[in-house]
Design an enzyme around this catalytic site. Structure first.
Site, PDB file in Angstrom:
ATOM      1  N   HIS A  83       0.837  -1.204   0.000  1.00 43.99           N
ATOM      2  CA  HIS A  83       0.000   0.000   0.000  1.00 43.99           C
ATOM      3  C   HIS A  83       0.876   1.260   0.000  1.00 43.99           C
ATOM      4  O   HIS A  83       0.646   2.180  -0.797  1.00 43.99           O
ATOM      5  CB  HIS A  83      -0.909  -0.016   1.236  1.00 43.99           C
ATOM      6  CG  HIS A  83      -1.572   1.298   1.526  1.00 43.99           C
ATOM      7  ND1 HIS A  83      -2.830   1.609   1.072  1.00 43.99           N
ATOM      8  CD2 HIS A  83      -1.139   2.384   2.209  1.00 43.99           C
ATOM      9  CE1 HIS A  83      -3.143   2.819   1.466  1.00 43.99           C
ATOM     10  NE2 HIS A  83      -2.129   3.321   2.160  1.00 43.99           N
ATOM     11  N   GLU A  84       1.883   1.296   0.896  1.00 45.01           N
ATOM     12  CA  GLU A  84       2.738   2.480   0.997  1.00 45.01           C
ATOM     13  C   GLU A  84       3.524   2.726  -0.289  1.00 45.01           C
ATOM     14  O   GLU A  84       3.635   3.862  -0.757  1.00 45.01           O
ATOM     15  CB  GLU A  84       3.701   2.328   2.182  1.00 45.01           C
ATOM     16  CG  GLU A  84       3.032   2.308   3.544  1.00 45.01           C
ATOM     17  CD  GLU A  84       2.273   3.584   3.840  1.00 45.01           C
ATOM     18  OE1 GLU A  84       2.687   4.660   3.360  1.00 45.01           O
ATOM     19  OE2 GLU A  84       1.248   3.514   4.542  1.00 45.01           O
ATOM     20  N   HIS A 108       1.654   4.408  -3.104  1.00 45.46           N
ATOM     21  CA  HIS A 108       1.655   5.879  -3.131  1.00 45.46           C
ATOM     22  C   HIS A 108       2.789   6.389  -4.013  1.00 45.46           C
ATOM     23  O   HIS A 108       2.619   7.358  -4.764  1.00 45.46           O
ATOM     24  CB  HIS A 108       1.811   6.425  -1.709  1.00 45.46           C
ATOM     25  CG  HIS A 108       0.585   6.303  -0.863  1.00 45.46           C
ATOM     26  ND1 HIS A 108      -0.635   6.832  -1.230  1.00 45.46           N
ATOM     27  CD2 HIS A 108       0.378   5.722   0.352  1.00 45.46           C
ATOM     28  CE1 HIS A 108      -1.535   6.590  -0.286  1.00 45.46           C
ATOM     29  NE2 HIS A 108      -0.950   5.905   0.675  1.00 45.46           N
ATOM     30  N   GLU A 156      -5.662   7.115  -0.806  1.00 44.54           N
ATOM     31  CA  GLU A 156      -5.643   5.900   0.026  1.00 44.54           C
ATOM     32  C   GLU A 156      -6.375   4.754  -0.667  1.00 44.54           C
ATOM     33  O   GLU A 156      -5.901   3.608  -0.664  1.00 44.54           O
ATOM     34  CB  GLU A 156      -6.263   6.188   1.396  1.00 44.54           C
ATOM     35  CG  GLU A 156      -5.457   7.115   2.278  1.00 44.54           C
ATOM     36  CD  GLU A 156      -4.063   6.579   2.559  1.00 44.54           C
ATOM     37  OE1 GLU A 156      -3.934   5.364   2.831  1.00 44.54           O
ATOM     38  OE2 GLU A 156      -3.107   7.368   2.496  1.00 44.54           O
TER      39      GLU A 156
END
Length: 475
Positions: free
Chosen positions: A335-336, A339, A415
């Site tokens: 997920h990070e 970004h 997100e």
């Protein structure tokens, strides 16, 4: 007619009085709006005492009740600290606190042989006094939050001695950065001529990039211990994932966040081909001190340095299961890194710099308006630092509120996109379970008022994220 006459009379006040009144009115309007939103959310905390049916599969009643009480206490603290803040700022403005502090800093400079012509030196003294006042008045609130609320709900791992040492260290480091940067910025504005706002913006851009570059290597280690992630399966899998998405990973660190709190986090930093990943030890189930009794570890002596690992703390957290399994940690990192891959980091930097340039341009337009200084008690002098304070903090307040809301909406969109990226990597199932664990570890309350969450939540509510992942959880 009488009512309209009174309204017309209001506009008969001098311009500086109208500006001053508008600033006070807006600050209280924002406070009342925030209080209204908080009360809506507080009503949720009070009335939602049982796990809703849609949450029964992801949260047990004991955790639900703990998170409800934790958020209720935080809401109460936020109300009183917010009330104190707005009352304090109102009194400071009404009784001329800003011009008084400027005169006081001038007297200090005068006693040291520096006259009014040394405006930058007086500005630095003003900044030092203002930040010292802010630190001292904020200290009781910080102590109460740490040693009452966080302690009550099992998050605080600090001793009072460690907390005070940490607070003093933070203040000193802040001054070592703030004062030199501020002096250079004021000097650039002074000598920059008609286009000083361009030079000032470029200077702040360079400073922000330098600080981001050096923070984790030179500043953060002053407060926390960073160690390389040990060789093993987790590190290998992180390196493979980074390579598969072309993330230029150079190092993976574990930060000892458990000496302060059991809250967990993960982030990456660095520019160009020098990226690093930082994992909080509380995020790692196999690494977290909260999952083992350190006294039983061979070769590890009990620490007695006042830095948050006392016998009492070890006894309190012993047998408390915390953190995520390796697969779930990878999903969180997926997920990070999403970004980064989707350009969210660059987009945020671009938005920030466009906003910074616009603000400096408007500052250049407004700095010559003597009425703005008069509105805040500066009738005979117009210090550059005071102009920055008045314009950026007070005059831009409505714009800053709107911008903050827009960035919150954008952040929630980012997100969801990062979650979708992790899903494309085949990590939907592990991210699903990781989000549930992290929510449980941090006692996040999964039920929220729609208006409150829309205004405040930079991350989507847990249920919305889980629903977006659920369709392909079996990937």
């Amino acid at each position: 007619m009488g009512m309209w006459a009174s309204v017309d009379a209001m506009w008969d006040f001098p311009a500086e009085k109208r500006i001053f009144g508008a600033v006070l009115l807006f600050s209280w309007t924002v406070y009342l709006w925030e209080t209204f939103l908080a009360q809506r959310q507080r009503r949720i905390y009070k009335t939602t005492t049982r796990v809703p049916p849609e949450l029964e599969q992801i949260m047990d009643s004991d955790t639900f009740e703990k998170s409800r009480l934790y958020q209720l206490d935080k809401s109460t603290f936020s109300f009183w600290s917010g009330l104190y803040s707005v009352v304090e700022s109102t009194f400071i403005l009404l009784f001329g606190g800003i011009p008084y502090l400027w005169r006081l800093s001038g007297r200090f400079c005068g006693s040291a042989g520096f006259g009014p012509e040394y405006e930058i030196i007086q500005s630095l003294v003003f900044l030092l006094l203002a930040t010292l006042y802010s630190a001292l008045t904020g200290l009781p609130w910080s102590i109460y939050n740490t040693f009452v609320i966080e302690e009550k709900h099992g998050f605080n791992h600090q001793t009072l001695e460690f907390f005070m040492k940490d607070t003093i260290k933070k203040f000193i480091v802040t001054q070592c950065i703030l004062l030199p940067v501020s002096s250079l910025l004021l000097y650039i504005i002074k000598i920059g001529g008609d286009y000083f706002f361009i030079y000032a913006w470029l200077f702040t851009l360079v400073v922000s990039l330098v600080l981001v570059t050096i923070y984790a290597d030179y500043i953060a280690p002053l407060f926390d211990k960073f160690t390389p992630l040990p060789e093993g399966k987790l590190k290998q899998e992180i390196e493979v994932m980074a390579k598969n998405i072309d993330f230029p990973l150079t190092k993976v660190y574990v930060v000892e966040g458990s000496k302060r709190s059991s809250h967990s986090n993960a982030y990456f930093y660095g520019f160009f081909k020098n990226k690093r990943i930082v994992l909080f030890d509380t995020l790692l189930e196999e690494y977290s001190v909260l999952n083992k009794d350190k006294q039983e570890e061979p070769g590890v002596e009990p620490r007695n340095d006042g830095e948050g690992d006392s016998e009492e703390i070890r006894a309190k957290v012993k047998n408390k299961k915390q953190g995520c399994k390796n697969e779930e940690v990878l999903a969180v990192l997926g997920h990070e890194l999403g970004h980064w891959k989707l350009g969210h980091t660059i987009k945020n930097i671009i938005i920030s710099q466009i906003n910074s340039f616009l603000c400096f341009f408007l500052f250049a337009v407004l700095i010559g308006q003597r009425v703005l200084f008069a509105a805040f008690g500066f009738y005979d002098t117009q210090p550059t630092l005071i102009g920055l304070l008045i314009i950026f903090q007070f005059i831009f307040s409505p714009y800053n509120e709107v911008l903050s809301f827009c960035l919150t909406v954008l952040s929630r969109r980012f997100e969801f996109q990062a979650d979708a990226f992790a899903k494309k990597l085949g990590m939907a199932k592990d991210l699903y379970s990781a989000l549930i664990k992290l929510n449980k570890d941090n006692l996040g309350f999964p039920v929220s008022d729609r208006l409150f969450s829309t205004w405040h939540y930079s991350h989507p509510p847990l249920l919305e994220r889980l629903q977006a992942l659920k369709a392909t959880k079996r990937d």
